[in-house]
Design an enzyme around this catalytic site. Structure first.
Site, PDB file in Angstrom:
ATOM      1  N   ARG A  11       0.767  -1.158  -0.030  1.00 15.21           N
ATOM      2  CA  ARG A  11      -0.034   0.049  -0.004  1.00 15.21           C
ATOM      3  C   ARG A  11       0.967   1.314  -0.035  1.00 15.21           C
ATOM      4  O   ARG A  11       0.466   2.002  -0.730  1.00 15.21           O
ATOM      5  CB  ARG A  11      -1.066  -0.019   1.184  1.00 15.21           C
ATOM      6  CG  ARG A  11      -1.983  -1.102   1.082  1.00 15.21           C
ATOM      7  CD  ARG A  11      -2.978  -1.063   2.331  1.00 15.21           C
ATOM      8  NE  ARG A  11      -2.460  -1.272   3.312  1.00 15.21           N
ATOM      9  CZ  ARG A  11      -2.559  -0.658   4.765  1.00 15.21           C
ATOM     10  NH1 ARG A  11      -3.707   0.139   4.827  1.00 15.21           N
ATOM     11  NH2 ARG A  11      -1.579  -0.971   5.708  1.00 15.21           N
ATOM     12  N   ASN A  29      -6.402  -2.554   2.466  1.00 16.20           N
ATOM     13  CA  ASN A  29      -6.602  -4.016   2.833  1.00 16.20           C
ATOM     14  C   ASN A  29      -8.038  -4.611   2.764  1.00 16.20           C
ATOM     15  O   ASN A  29      -8.482  -3.751   3.671  1.00 16.20           O
ATOM     16  CB  ASN A  29      -5.589  -4.560   3.876  1.00 16.20           C
ATOM     17  CG  ASN A  29      -4.179  -4.296   3.498  1.00 16.20           C
ATOM     18  OD1 ASN A  29      -3.619  -4.466   2.439  1.00 16.20           O
ATOM     19  ND2 ASN A  29      -3.541  -4.339   4.898  1.00 16.20           N
TER      20      ASN A  29
END
Length: 70
Positions: A11, A29
């Site tokens: 990320r 997520n």
């Protein structure tokens, strides 16, 4: 994103790469182990981000990309 993409800095790397391309980007997520990426900006820059996902140069291992323009 599908593959081994959680717990590997995916990320962070995604939002950093998106910023380099001039995109507004969020990455989160999901409970199933995938990562949802939402990127906003010029179509060519979004395409470049998707190409990066498919390049093998991301943290972890991306095995699939489901790209949907909105």
């Amino acid at each position: 994103m599908h593959g081994h993409v959680q717990g590997v800095g995916f990320r962070y790397a995604t939002t950093r790469r998106a910023a380099e391309l001039g995109l507004a980007c969020e990455a989160q997520n999901l409970p199933d182990g995938t990562v949802l990426v939402t990127a906003r900006g010029a179509a060519a820059d979004v395409d470049a981000l998707v190409d990066w996902f498919r390049s093998g140069r991301t943290p972890g291992r991306v095995t699939g990309v489901d790209a949907q323009p909105v």
